[in-house]
Design an enzyme around this catalytic site. Sequence first.
Site, short mmCIF file in Angstrom:
data_model
loop_
_atom_site.label_atom_id
_atom_site.label_comp_id
_atom_site.label_asym_id
_atom_site.label_seq_id
_atom_site.Cartn_x
_atom_site.Cartn_y
_atom_site.Cartn_z
N HIS A 299 3.13 18.94 77.45
CA HIS A 299 3.07 18.49 78.85
C HIS A 299 4.42 17.90 79.29
O HIS A 299 4.90 18.18 80.38
CB HIS A 299 2.01 17.39 79.01
CG HIS A 299 0.61 17.81 78.72
ND1 HIS A 299 -0.12 17.28 77.68
CD2 HIS A 299 -0.23 18.68 79.34
CE1 HIS A 299 -1.34 17.81 77.67
NE2 HIS A 299 -1.42 18.67 78.66
N GLU B 167 2.57 28.55 79.23
CA GLU B 167 2.15 29.87 78.72
C GLU B 167 1.10 29.73 77.64
O GLU B 167 0.44 30.71 77.28
CB GLU B 167 3.36 30.63 78.16
CG GLU B 167 4.29 31.14 79.23
CD GLU B 167 5.43 31.96 78.67
OE1 GLU B 167 5.63 31.97 77.42
OE2 GLU B 167 6.15 32.58 79.46
N LYS B 168 0.94 28.53 77.10
CA LYS B 168 -0.12 28.27 76.11
C LYS B 168 -1.47 28.75 76.64
O LYS B 168 -2.27 29.32 75.92
CB LYS B 168 -0.13 26.78 75.80
CG LYS B 168 -1.45 26.17 75.46
CD LYS B 168 -1.64 26.12 73.98
CE LYS B 168 -2.98 25.59 73.53
NZ LYS B 168 -3.89 25.09 74.51
N MET C 58 0.81 22.96 70.58
CA MET C 58 0.33 21.61 70.92
C MET C 58 -0.80 21.72 71.92
O MET C 58 -0.77 22.54 72.83
CB MET C 58 1.47 20.79 71.50
CG MET C 58 2.49 20.44 70.46
SD MET C 58 3.68 19.27 71.11
CE MET C 58 4.74 19.12 69.68
#
Length: 282
Positions: free
Chosen positions: A39, A150-151, A186
Amino acid sequence: MDVPVVRSVMELRTEVATWHGAGLKVALVPTMGALHEGHLTLVQRAREVAGRVVVSIFVNPTQFGPNDDFDRYPRTEDDDRRRLATVGTDLLYAPGVEAMYPPGFSTTVTVGVVGEGLCGDFRPGHFAGVATVVTKLLLQAQPDIALFGEKDYQQLQVIRRLARDLDIPVTIEGVPTVREADGLAMSSRNRYLSGEERRTAAALPATLQRIATAISGGADVVASCAQAKMELVKAGFDRVEYLEVRDAATLALLTAAPITRPARVLVAAWLGRTRLIDNLHV
Ligand code: AMP
Protein backbone atom coordinates in the site's frame (compact mmCIF):
# COMPACT_ATOMS: atom_id res chain seq x y z
CA MET A 1 2.86 15.19 11.72
CA ASP A 2 -0.51 13.46 11.91
CA VAL A 3 -2.33 12.86 8.68
CA PRO A 4 -5.66 14.74 8.83
CA VAL A 5 -8.73 12.50 8.64
CA VAL A 6 -12.12 13.30 7.11
CA ARG A 7 -15.14 11.02 7.18
CA SER A 8 -17.71 12.81 5.02
CA VAL A 9 -17.92 13.47 1.29
CA MET A 10 -18.43 17.18 1.94
CA GLU A 11 -15.19 17.55 3.92
CA LEU A 12 -13.33 15.47 1.33
CA ARG A 13 -14.62 17.55 -1.59
CA THR A 14 -13.81 20.81 0.19
CA GLU A 15 -10.14 19.79 0.58
CA VAL A 16 -9.83 18.48 -2.97
CA ALA A 17 -11.52 21.58 -4.43
CA THR A 18 -9.02 23.80 -2.58
CA TRP A 19 -6.12 21.85 -4.07
CA HIS A 20 -7.59 21.86 -7.56
CA GLY A 21 -8.21 25.60 -7.18
CA ALA A 22 -4.49 26.01 -6.46
CA GLY A 23 -3.68 24.13 -9.67
CA LEU A 24 -2.52 20.96 -7.92
CA LYS A 25 -3.07 17.45 -9.25
CA VAL A 26 -4.77 15.10 -6.80
CA ALA A 27 -4.16 11.34 -6.55
CA LEU A 28 -6.41 8.84 -4.77
CA VAL A 29 -5.20 5.52 -3.35
CA PRO A 30 -8.20 3.42 -2.28
CA THR A 31 -7.49 0.75 0.37
CA MET A 32 -9.20 -1.36 3.00
CA GLY A 33 -6.54 -0.51 5.58
CA ALA A 34 -4.27 -2.93 7.49
CA LEU A 35 -1.60 -1.19 5.47
CA HIS A 36 1.67 -2.84 4.45
CA GLU A 37 4.60 -1.92 2.19
CA GLY A 38 2.51 -2.70 -0.90
CA HIS A 39 0.00 0.00 0.00
CA LEU A 40 2.76 2.45 0.95
CA THR A 41 4.41 1.89 -2.44
CA LEU A 42 1.15 2.99 -4.09
CA VAL A 43 1.22 6.16 -1.98
CA GLN A 44 4.86 6.82 -2.87
CA ARG A 45 4.05 6.41 -6.55
CA ALA A 46 1.06 8.74 -6.10
CA ARG A 47 3.41 11.35 -4.61
CA GLU A 48 5.52 11.20 -7.78
CA VAL A 49 2.59 11.87 -10.10
CA ALA A 50 0.43 14.29 -8.11
CA GLY A 51 0.82 17.35 -5.90
CA ARG A 52 -1.59 16.01 -3.26
CA VAL A 53 -2.36 12.45 -2.17
CA VAL A 54 -5.58 11.20 -0.62
CA VAL A 55 -5.69 7.66 0.79
CA SER A 56 -9.04 6.11 1.54
CA ILE A 57 -9.60 3.35 4.07
CA PHE A 58 -12.95 1.61 3.85
CA VAL A 59 -13.59 -2.05 4.56
CA ASN A 60 -16.37 -2.38 2.03
CA PRO A 61 -19.05 -4.81 3.25
CA THR A 62 -20.63 -5.24 -0.20
CA GLN A 63 -17.56 -6.90 -1.70
CA PHE A 64 -17.51 -9.66 0.93
CA GLY A 65 -19.67 -12.79 0.54
CA PRO A 66 -21.65 -14.26 3.44
CA ASN A 67 -18.84 -16.74 4.20
CA ASP A 68 -16.00 -14.26 3.64
CA ASP A 69 -13.82 -12.65 6.30
CA PHE A 70 -15.59 -9.28 6.65
CA ASP A 71 -15.97 -9.58 10.43
CA ARG A 72 -12.41 -10.67 11.09
CA TYR A 73 -10.80 -8.40 8.46
CA PRO A 74 -8.07 -6.45 10.34
CA ARG A 75 -8.98 -2.86 11.26
CA THR A 76 -5.94 -0.89 12.38
CA GLU A 77 -6.68 2.75 11.61
CA ASP A 78 -4.35 4.34 14.21
CA ASP A 79 -1.44 2.25 12.99
CA ASP A 80 -2.35 2.90 9.36
CA ARG A 81 -2.43 6.62 10.00
CA ARG A 82 1.06 6.56 11.50
CA ARG A 83 2.36 4.62 8.48
CA LEU A 84 0.69 6.99 6.05
CA ALA A 85 2.45 9.93 7.72
CA THR A 86 5.85 8.37 6.90
CA VAL A 87 5.19 8.42 3.15
CA GLY A 88 3.69 11.89 2.87
CA THR A 89 -0.08 11.46 2.74
CA ASP A 90 -2.03 14.71 2.63
CA LEU A 91 -5.43 13.38 3.66
CA LEU A 92 -7.00 10.19 4.96
CA TYR A 93 -10.60 9.63 3.93
CA ALA A 94 -12.17 7.03 6.24
CA PRO A 95 -15.94 7.07 5.89
CA GLY A 96 -18.21 4.87 7.99
CA VAL A 97 -20.49 2.26 6.44
CA GLU A 98 -23.58 4.47 7.04
CA ALA A 99 -21.94 7.40 5.23
CA MET A 100 -21.11 5.21 2.24
CA TYR A 101 -24.38 3.28 2.16
CA PRO A 102 -27.08 5.45 3.73
CA PRO A 103 -30.59 4.03 4.20
CA GLY A 104 -32.26 3.54 0.82
CA PHE A 105 -29.01 2.98 -1.06
CA SER A 106 -29.92 0.78 -4.04
CA THR A 107 -27.52 1.28 -6.98
CA THR A 108 -24.99 -1.31 -8.12
CA VAL A 109 -22.28 -1.06 -10.78
CA THR A 110 -21.57 -4.36 -12.52
CA VAL A 111 -18.81 -4.82 -15.07
CA GLY A 112 -19.27 -7.58 -17.66
CA VAL A 113 -16.63 -9.83 -19.26
CA VAL A 114 -13.50 -8.75 -17.36
CA GLY A 115 -15.42 -9.18 -14.10
CA GLU A 116 -16.45 -12.71 -15.08
CA GLY A 117 -14.33 -15.84 -14.66
CA LEU A 118 -11.40 -16.12 -12.21
CA CYS A 119 -12.38 -14.45 -8.89
CA GLY A 120 -15.69 -13.43 -10.48
CA ASP A 121 -16.72 -17.10 -10.54
CA PHE A 122 -15.56 -17.98 -7.05
CA ARG A 123 -16.69 -14.82 -5.27
CA PRO A 124 -20.21 -14.06 -6.58
CA GLY A 125 -21.04 -10.38 -6.17
CA HIS A 126 -17.47 -9.47 -5.24
CA PHE A 127 -16.67 -7.33 -8.28
CA ALA A 128 -20.08 -5.65 -8.21
CA GLY A 129 -19.21 -4.60 -4.65
CA VAL A 130 -15.74 -3.43 -5.72
CA ALA A 131 -17.01 -1.63 -8.85
CA THR A 132 -19.75 0.13 -6.91
CA VAL A 133 -17.51 1.34 -4.09
CA VAL A 134 -14.67 2.39 -6.41
CA THR A 135 -17.12 4.30 -8.62
CA LYS A 136 -18.38 6.06 -5.51
CA LEU A 137 -14.85 6.82 -4.25
CA LEU A 138 -13.86 8.26 -7.65
CA LEU A 139 -16.96 10.45 -7.79
CA GLN A 140 -16.57 11.49 -4.18
CA ALA A 141 -12.90 12.46 -4.35
CA GLN A 142 -12.77 13.46 -8.04
CA PRO A 143 -9.03 12.74 -8.28
CA ASP A 144 -6.98 13.30 -11.42
CA ILE A 145 -5.36 9.92 -10.99
CA ALA A 146 -6.19 6.81 -8.97
CA LEU A 147 -3.67 4.05 -8.26
CA PHE A 148 -4.33 0.33 -7.83
CA GLY A 149 -2.05 -2.67 -7.37
CA GLU A 150 -1.42 -5.32 -10.01
CA LYS A 151 -1.61 -7.77 -7.10
CA ASP A 152 -5.40 -7.65 -7.63
CA TYR A 153 -5.04 -7.89 -11.38
CA GLN A 154 -8.64 -8.67 -12.32
CA GLN A 155 -9.82 -5.88 -10.03
CA LEU A 156 -7.48 -3.47 -11.84
CA GLN A 157 -8.97 -4.43 -15.22
CA VAL A 158 -12.52 -4.09 -13.82
CA ILE A 159 -11.70 -0.58 -12.61
CA ARG A 160 -10.06 0.45 -15.88
CA ARG A 161 -13.21 -0.75 -17.68
CA LEU A 162 -15.71 1.04 -15.44
CA ALA A 163 -13.78 4.33 -15.58
CA ARG A 164 -13.79 4.16 -19.39
CA ASP A 165 -17.39 2.99 -19.71
CA LEU A 166 -18.80 5.55 -17.29
CA ASP A 167 -16.66 8.43 -18.62
CA ILE A 168 -15.17 9.10 -15.20
CA PRO A 169 -12.48 11.73 -15.82
CA VAL A 170 -9.61 9.99 -14.05
CA THR A 171 -6.40 8.23 -15.07
CA ILE A 172 -6.16 4.72 -13.64
CA GLU A 173 -2.59 3.63 -12.94
CA GLY A 174 -1.54 0.06 -12.10
CA VAL A 175 1.42 -0.47 -9.76
CA PRO A 176 3.56 -3.66 -9.82
CA THR A 177 3.11 -6.12 -6.95
CA VAL A 178 5.32 -5.61 -3.91
CA ARG A 179 6.63 -8.89 -2.50
CA GLU A 180 8.22 -10.29 0.65
CA ALA A 181 11.83 -11.52 0.47
CA ASP A 182 10.66 -15.06 -0.43
CA GLY A 183 8.42 -13.78 -3.21
CA LEU A 184 5.03 -13.91 -1.46
CA ALA A 185 2.88 -10.98 -2.56
CA MET A 186 2.24 -8.66 0.38
CA SER A 187 -1.38 -8.80 1.50
CA SER A 188 -3.39 -7.73 4.53
CA ARG A 189 -4.59 -11.33 4.65
CA ASN A 190 -1.07 -12.76 5.10
CA ARG A 191 -1.43 -12.01 8.81
CA TYR A 192 -4.01 -14.82 9.00
CA LEU A 193 -1.34 -17.39 8.15
CA SER A 194 0.22 -19.61 10.82
CA GLY A 195 4.00 -19.98 10.81
CA GLU A 196 3.79 -23.21 8.86
CA GLU A 197 1.24 -21.84 6.40
CA ARG A 198 3.43 -18.81 5.86
CA ARG A 199 6.35 -21.05 4.85
CA THR A 200 4.09 -23.05 2.51
CA ALA A 201 2.75 -19.83 0.97
CA ALA A 202 6.12 -19.16 -0.69
CA ALA A 203 5.31 -22.02 -3.09
CA LEU A 204 2.69 -19.81 -4.73
CA PRO A 205 5.00 -17.20 -6.31
CA ALA A 206 7.66 -19.85 -6.97
CA THR A 207 5.18 -21.99 -8.90
CA LEU A 208 3.88 -18.97 -10.83
CA GLN A 209 7.42 -17.99 -11.75
CA ARG A 210 8.20 -21.49 -12.96
CA ILE A 211 5.08 -21.78 -15.07
CA ALA A 212 5.45 -18.27 -16.50
CA THR A 213 8.97 -19.14 -17.64
CA ALA A 214 7.87 -22.49 -19.09
CA ILE A 215 4.93 -20.98 -20.98
CA SER A 216 7.03 -18.07 -22.25
CA GLY A 217 9.34 -20.76 -23.63
CA GLY A 218 6.46 -22.35 -25.55
CA ALA A 219 5.36 -25.10 -23.12
CA ASP A 220 1.83 -26.54 -23.42
CA VAL A 221 -0.42 -24.10 -21.54
CA VAL A 222 -3.15 -26.45 -20.28
CA ALA A 223 -0.71 -29.18 -19.21
CA SER A 224 1.58 -26.66 -17.47
CA CYS A 225 -1.35 -25.19 -15.53
CA ALA A 226 -2.59 -28.65 -14.49
CA GLN A 227 0.91 -29.61 -13.39
CA ALA A 228 1.33 -26.36 -11.40
CA LYS A 229 -1.99 -26.93 -9.60
CA MET A 230 -0.79 -30.38 -8.54
CA GLU A 231 2.50 -28.93 -7.34
CA LEU A 232 0.67 -26.42 -5.16
CA VAL A 233 -1.41 -29.13 -3.52
CA LYS A 234 1.72 -31.21 -3.01
CA ALA A 235 3.39 -28.18 -1.40
CA GLY A 236 0.56 -28.01 1.16
CA PHE A 237 -2.19 -25.86 -0.35
CA ASP A 238 -5.65 -27.19 0.45
CA ARG A 239 -7.36 -26.22 -2.77
CA VAL A 240 -6.56 -24.32 -5.97
CA GLU A 241 -9.60 -22.41 -7.23
CA TYR A 242 -8.04 -21.47 -10.53
CA LEU A 243 -4.66 -21.27 -12.20
CA GLU A 244 -5.02 -19.94 -15.72
CA VAL A 245 -3.29 -17.93 -18.42
CA ARG A 246 -5.30 -14.96 -19.65
CA ASP A 247 -4.87 -12.08 -22.08
CA ALA A 248 -3.29 -9.24 -20.07
CA ALA A 249 -5.90 -6.65 -21.12
CA THR A 250 -9.14 -8.47 -21.94
CA LEU A 251 -8.59 -11.42 -19.56
CA ALA A 252 -9.73 -13.77 -22.33
CA LEU A 253 -8.65 -17.35 -21.54
CA LEU A 254 -5.54 -18.42 -23.46
CA THR A 255 -4.88 -22.12 -23.93
CA ALA A 256 -2.89 -22.44 -27.15
CA ALA A 257 0.90 -22.36 -27.12
CA PRO A 258 2.90 -20.41 -28.00
CA ILE A 259 1.55 -17.30 -26.27
CA THR A 260 2.25 -14.43 -28.63
CA ARG A 261 0.60 -11.47 -26.89
CA PRO A 262 0.94 -9.91 -23.43
CA ALA A 263 -0.54 -12.41 -20.96
CA ARG A 264 -0.81 -13.07 -17.24
CA VAL A 265 -0.86 -16.27 -15.31
CA LEU A 266 -3.31 -15.86 -12.41
CA VAL A 267 -3.94 -18.04 -9.39
CA ALA A 268 -6.21 -18.27 -6.34
CA ALA A 269 -5.58 -20.95 -3.73
CA TRP A 270 -6.58 -21.75 -0.17
CA LEU A 271 -4.17 -22.35 2.66
CA GLY A 272 -6.24 -23.35 5.70
CA ARG A 273 -8.80 -20.58 6.19
CA THR A 274 -6.87 -18.09 4.04
CA ARG A 275 -7.45 -17.45 0.37
CA LEU A 276 -4.37 -16.16 -1.46
CA ILE A 277 -4.24 -14.69 -4.96
CA ASP A 278 -1.28 -13.80 -7.15
CA ASN A 279 -0.41 -13.24 -10.80
CA LEU A 280 2.61 -12.75 -13.03
CA HIS A 281 3.36 -11.47 -16.50
CA VAL A 282 3.91 -14.21 -19.11
P1 AMP B 1 -6.60 -3.68 -0.26
O1 AMP B 1 -6.42 -2.87 0.97
O2 AMP B 1 -6.12 -5.09 -0.13
O3 AMP B 1 -7.97 -3.55 -0.86
O4 AMP B 1 -5.62 -3.06 -1.34
C1 AMP B 1 -5.65 -1.69 -1.64
C2 AMP B 1 -4.82 -1.45 -2.87
O5 AMP B 1 -3.48 -1.86 -2.63
C3 AMP B 1 -5.31 -2.24 -4.09
O6 AMP B 1 -5.18 -1.45 -5.24
C4 AMP B 1 -4.36 -3.41 -4.10
O7 AMP B 1 -4.20 -3.98 -5.39
C5 AMP B 1 -3.08 -2.75 -3.64
N1 AMP B 1 -2.16 -3.76 -3.11
C6 AMP B 1 -2.42 -4.67 -2.15
N2 AMP B 1 -1.34 -5.47 -1.95
C7 AMP B 1 -0.39 -5.03 -2.83
C8 AMP B 1 0.95 -5.44 -3.12
N3 AMP B 1 1.53 -6.45 -2.49
N4 AMP B 1 1.62 -4.75 -4.06
C9 AMP B 1 1.05 -3.72 -4.72
N5 AMP B 1 -0.19 -3.29 -4.49
C10 AMP B 1 -0.91 -3.93 -3.55
